[in-house]
Design a protein around this motif. Structure first.
Motif, short mmCIF file in Angstrom:
data_model
loop_
_atom_site.label_atom_id
_atom_site.label_comp_id
_atom_site.label_asym_id
_atom_site.label_seq_id
_atom_site.Cartn_x
_atom_site.Cartn_y
_atom_site.Cartn_z
N ASN A 175 0.96 -1.16 -0.12
CA ASN A 175 -0.03 -0.12 0.07
C ASN A 175 0.96 1.37 -0.01
O ASN A 175 2.32 1.20 0.16
N SER A 176 0.39 2.16 -0.23
CA SER A 176 1.28 3.36 -0.53
C SER A 176 1.98 3.92 0.97
O SER A 176 3.07 4.89 0.74
N SER A 177 1.61 3.62 2.07
CA SER A 177 2.28 4.03 3.32
C SER A 177 3.43 3.16 3.45
O SER A 177 4.45 3.58 4.21
N LEU A 178 3.70 2.06 2.80
CA LEU A 178 4.89 1.19 2.86
C LEU A 178 4.93 0.47 4.11
O LEU A 178 6.12 0.13 4.58
N LEU A 179 3.90 0.64 5.06
CA LEU A 179 4.02 0.22 6.24
C LEU A 179 3.39 -1.10 6.92
O LEU A 179 3.20 -1.31 7.73
N GLY A 180 3.28 -2.00 5.68
CA GLY A 180 2.78 -3.15 6.09
C GLY A 180 1.10 -2.94 5.67
O GLY A 180 0.62 -2.30 5.70
N GLY A 181 0.57 -4.40 5.62
CA GLY A 181 -0.87 -4.41 5.56
C GLY A 181 -1.20 -5.82 5.43
O GLY A 181 -0.52 -6.84 6.16
#
Length: 176
Positions: A23-29
């Motif tokens: 996802n655009s945050s790059l912080l996992g999902g």
């Protein structure tokens, strides 16, 4: 460039680079993103946070790609790309093709010889497996035409379900 289609766990692939449907945050999902973050260990999240504080303060744009180390994965690199989310009204097919094109380009620039893709954009982002496979096929054809001296020798499509695997096999002309 040899192309293979298989059903399996992308976190276990022994290739130079794996692609993360991020996802655009790059912080996992969830999905592939969550599985890769879990398998790579907390160092991957730390590397993504570093990207967010330096090069990508607003996150990774849809259709773009960026690389980090693979940390605890068998792969040397993780190439993160953000697919368009059909559920959010992002229906521009060119952005989906760009996910594959930019990931191929980045893998080649890193010196990767083999690369594993998931079905970027399928699943939670609402693209059908056939549409994703067609976008991947078109991106590979464009990449091969524009990069005839590429060092990429193998591109794998590592898919989670029989349905998605069958769609990729049909579109990419791979035997079932």
């Amino acid at each position: 460039m040899r192309i293979t289609v298989l059903r399996g766990d992308i976190t276990q692939r022994r290739v130079d680079a794996v692609v993360n449907a991020a996802n655009s945050s790059l912080l996992g999902g969830g999905g592939v993103d969550g599985a890769l973050h879990l398998a790579a260990g907390p160092e991957l999240l730390a590397a993504c946070r570093e990207l967010r504080t330096t090069d990508l303060p607003h996150g990774l744009q849809t259709g773009a790609a960026v690389a980090t180390a693979g940390f605890r994965l068998p792969a040397r690199w993780v190439i993160h790309t953000v697919g368009p989310n059909r559920h959010a009204g992002q229906t521009n097919r060119a952005l989906l093709v760009s996910c594959f094109s930019e990931s191929l380009r980045l893998a080649d620039s890193l010196g990767a010889r083999d690369l594993a893709f998931p079905a970027v954009g399928a699943g939670a982002y609402g693209w059908g497996a056939e549409a994703v496979a067609q976008a991947a096929r078109d991106a590979m054809a464009g990449f091969q035409a524009s990069h005839p001296a590429s060092g990429l020798e193998l591109v794998e499509f590592v898919l989670h379900t029989a349905e998605v695997e069958a769609a990729f096999r049909d579109v990419l002309g791979q035997p079932r």
